[in-house]
Enzyme design. Structure first.
Site, PDB file in Angstrom:
ATOM      1  N   ASN A 176      11.142 -10.492   9.414  1.00 50.66           N
ATOM      2  CA  ASN A 176      10.390 -11.744   9.324  1.00 50.66           C
ATOM      3  C   ASN A 176      10.583 -12.660  10.533  1.00 50.66           C
ATOM      4  O   ASN A 176      10.731 -13.873  10.387  1.00 50.66           O
ATOM      5  CB  ASN A 176      10.738 -12.472   8.025  1.00 50.66           C
ATOM      6  N   ASN A 224       7.131  -2.152   4.811  1.00 50.68           N
ATOM      7  CA  ASN A 224       6.895  -3.253   3.880  1.00 50.68           C
ATOM      8  C   ASN A 224       5.592  -2.937   3.163  1.00 50.68           C
ATOM      9  O   ASN A 224       4.516  -2.983   3.760  1.00 50.68           O
ATOM     10  CB  ASN A 224       6.809  -4.601   4.607  1.00 50.68           C
ATOM     11  N   ASP A 256      11.710  -5.413   7.264  1.00 52.62           N
ATOM     12  CA  ASP A 256      10.924  -6.574   7.644  1.00 52.62           C
ATOM     13  C   ASP A 256      11.902  -7.717   7.887  1.00 52.62           C
ATOM     14  O   ASP A 256      12.412  -8.320   6.944  1.00 52.62           O
ATOM     15  CB  ASP A 256       9.932  -6.910   6.523  1.00 52.62           C
ATOM     16  N   ASP A 261       8.683  -5.891  11.924  1.00 54.34           N
ATOM     17  CA  ASP A 261       9.464  -4.789  11.354  1.00 54.34           C
ATOM     18  C   ASP A 261      10.217  -4.076  12.479  1.00 54.34           C
ATOM     19  O   ASP A 261       9.631  -3.755  13.516  1.00 54.34           O
ATOM     20  CB  ASP A 261       8.536  -3.825  10.626  1.00 54.34           C
ATOM     21  N   ASP A 297       4.224  -4.472   0.486  1.00 58.09           N
ATOM     22  CA  ASP A 297       3.504  -5.618  -0.083  1.00 58.09           C
ATOM     23  C   ASP A 297       3.026  -5.329  -1.509  1.00 58.09           C
ATOM     24  O   ASP A 297       1.863  -5.515  -1.842  1.00 58.09           O
ATOM     25  CB  ASP A 297       2.330  -6.006   0.819  1.00 58.09           C
ATOM     26  N   TYR A 337      14.858  -6.975   3.544  1.00 58.10           N
ATOM     27  CA  TYR A 337      13.672  -7.817   3.536  1.00 58.10           C
ATOM     28  C   TYR A 337      14.172  -9.251   3.716  1.00 58.10           C
ATOM     29  O   TYR A 337      14.570  -9.911   2.772  1.00 58.10           O
ATOM     30  CB  TYR A 337      12.891  -7.647   2.236  1.00 58.10           C
ATOM     31  N   ASP A 390      -0.367  -4.882   4.252  1.00 57.73           N
ATOM     32  CA  ASP A 390      -0.624  -5.739   5.405  1.00 57.73           C
ATOM     33  C   ASP A 390       0.380  -5.478   6.525  1.00 57.73           C
ATOM     34  O   ASP A 390       0.269  -6.042   7.620  1.00 57.73           O
ATOM     35  CB  ASP A 390      -0.657  -7.225   5.017  1.00 57.73           C
ATOM     36  N   HIS A 391       1.364  -4.634   6.257  1.00 60.48           N
ATOM     37  CA  HIS A 391       2.274  -4.112   7.287  1.00 60.48           C
ATOM     38  C   HIS A 391       1.970  -2.633   7.486  1.00 60.48           C
ATOM     39  O   HIS A 391       1.432  -1.968   6.596  1.00 60.48           O
ATOM     40  CB  HIS A 391       3.729  -4.232   6.849  1.00 60.48           C
ATOM     41  N   GLU A 434       9.608  -5.461   0.084  1.00 56.61           N
ATOM     42  CA  GLU A 434       8.637  -6.251  -0.688  1.00 56.61           C
ATOM     43  C   GLU A 434       7.969  -5.368  -1.746  1.00 56.61           C
ATOM     44  O   GLU A 434       6.751  -5.308  -1.859  1.00 56.61           O
ATOM     45  CB  GLU A 434       7.599  -6.919   0.224  1.00 56.61           C
TER      46      GLU A 434
END
Length: 339
Positions: free
Chosen positions: A234, A90, A232, A304, A92, A193, A329-330, A118
């Site tokens: 989530n 991911n 991801d 993830d 971001d 995602y 951030d991942h 993402e």
């Protein structure tokens, strides 16, 4: 007792006490103890990551418990050598990730297939640094049809798949660019995602509908050919999968509904490859909010995953969390598989 007389006597005693302390050279402030404030929980980031607790004065902060990715295993339990390496990340925001040298890490990792989530980037706005990569001549992109700079997934392959499809076959889920499926000779590869329930759980009902429909889609594929699902998803499935489970039970990514959706996905015949190999490994996370210095403290979530059909489990070699790779951030995850 007369109240005025009582007050005068108390004042006299207090003055005498203060005078005595001054004579002794001691601190003279006298006050009633303050009532402790009730602890309040705060929400951090889109996933509701609980912020670190305030440290008590005079107490040394605890050193973070970090995760060290062990050496790669490149052979399966039945002795076969890995011949498929898949990385999922991911990013971001693809354009920001490219500027942060994410592709330099990818070239060192050198997977056969690179899956990104993402991406937040329309195909017409993709940076040339990634569209021109000769290492991956077969590139596939999916983006949001309604919101610019939202959602989006990508798949970059060294070998051309037999067939590539987008979405999960339902119109209500097809506008946000969340799924790409590639068919290879011996398996399907699905990168996803998964929708976030969002702050305040405003999309939790939609997420529950998605989980049902996505599970049905994967089950139909699995009847044709075994599959690898990556991306991801989530959700932190169990308490071991995030740093602060107690403070996040009502936050997106750790609600009972989302965790139950993941449990039902496993019950449908899919296996969490990381937990299959490392069932008791704690402090292994793939996401950290940018706030509160969470990554340095390893206050994170494992969001993830690589999930495998049961038919592919004998060929599972390793499932890696590359938590030192920066740029998002991942962090990326990598699967070694013998197929």
């Amino acid at each position: 007792m007369h109240f005025g007389l009582c007050s005068s006597r108390i004042l006299c005693v207090r003055v005498c006490a203060v005078s005595f302390l001054r004579v002794c050279g001691l601190k003279t402030t006298l006050s009633m103890p303050k009532r402790a404030k009730k602890n309040e929980e705060a929400v951090e980031g889109e996933t509701g990551n609980e912020p670190a607790k305030k440290e008590k004065k005079g107490k040394e902060p605890e050193a973070p418990i970090l995760y060290e990715d062990p050496p790669d295993k490149t052979s399966s339990k039945d002795g076969r050598a890995s011949n498929m390496k898949i990385t999922s990340w991911n990013v971001d925001g693809l354009r920001a990730w490219v500027k942060k040298k994410g592709l330099d890490w990818v070239r060192k990792e050198d997977p056969d297939v690179l899956c990104l989530q993402e991406t937040k980037c329309a195909e017409k706005a993709l940076p040339s640094e990634i569209t021109d990569m000769p290492e991956y001549p077969h590139k596939y992109w999916a983006g949001s049809e309604e919101k610019e700079g939202y959602s989006g997934v990508a798949m970059l392959c060294k070998t051309e798949p037999l067939r590539v499809t987008y979405g999960i076959g339902k119109e209500e889920h097809g506008k946000e660019g969340r799924v790409i499926t590639a068919e290879f000779p011996s398996f399907f590869l699905v990168t996803a995602y998964v929708p976030n329930a969002s702050r305040g759980l405003v999309r939790l009902d939609y997420r529950k509908t998605w989980d049902v429909d996505f599970r049905a889609y994967l089950s139909v594929l699995d009847q044709r050919k075994p599959l690898v699902l990556c991306g991801d998803l989530n959700v932190a499935h169990q308490e071991i999968d995030l740093k602060n489970p107690k403070g996040n039970r009502k936050n997106a990514g750790f609600t009972p509904e989302e965790r139950e959706g993941f449990t039902k996905l496993l019950e449908a015949g899919f296996t969490d490859s990381f937990r299959e190999l490392y069932p008791e490994q704690a402090n292994a996370y793939t996401f950290w909010t940018y706030m509160m210095n969470a990554r340095a403290k390893n206050v994170g979530w494992r969001l993830d995953y690589f999930l495998l059909s049961s038919a592919l489990l004998p060929g599972l070699c390793d499932s890696k969390i590359r938590n030192t790779a920066m740029g998002s951030d991942h962090c990326p995850i990598t699967l070694y598989l013998a197929v």
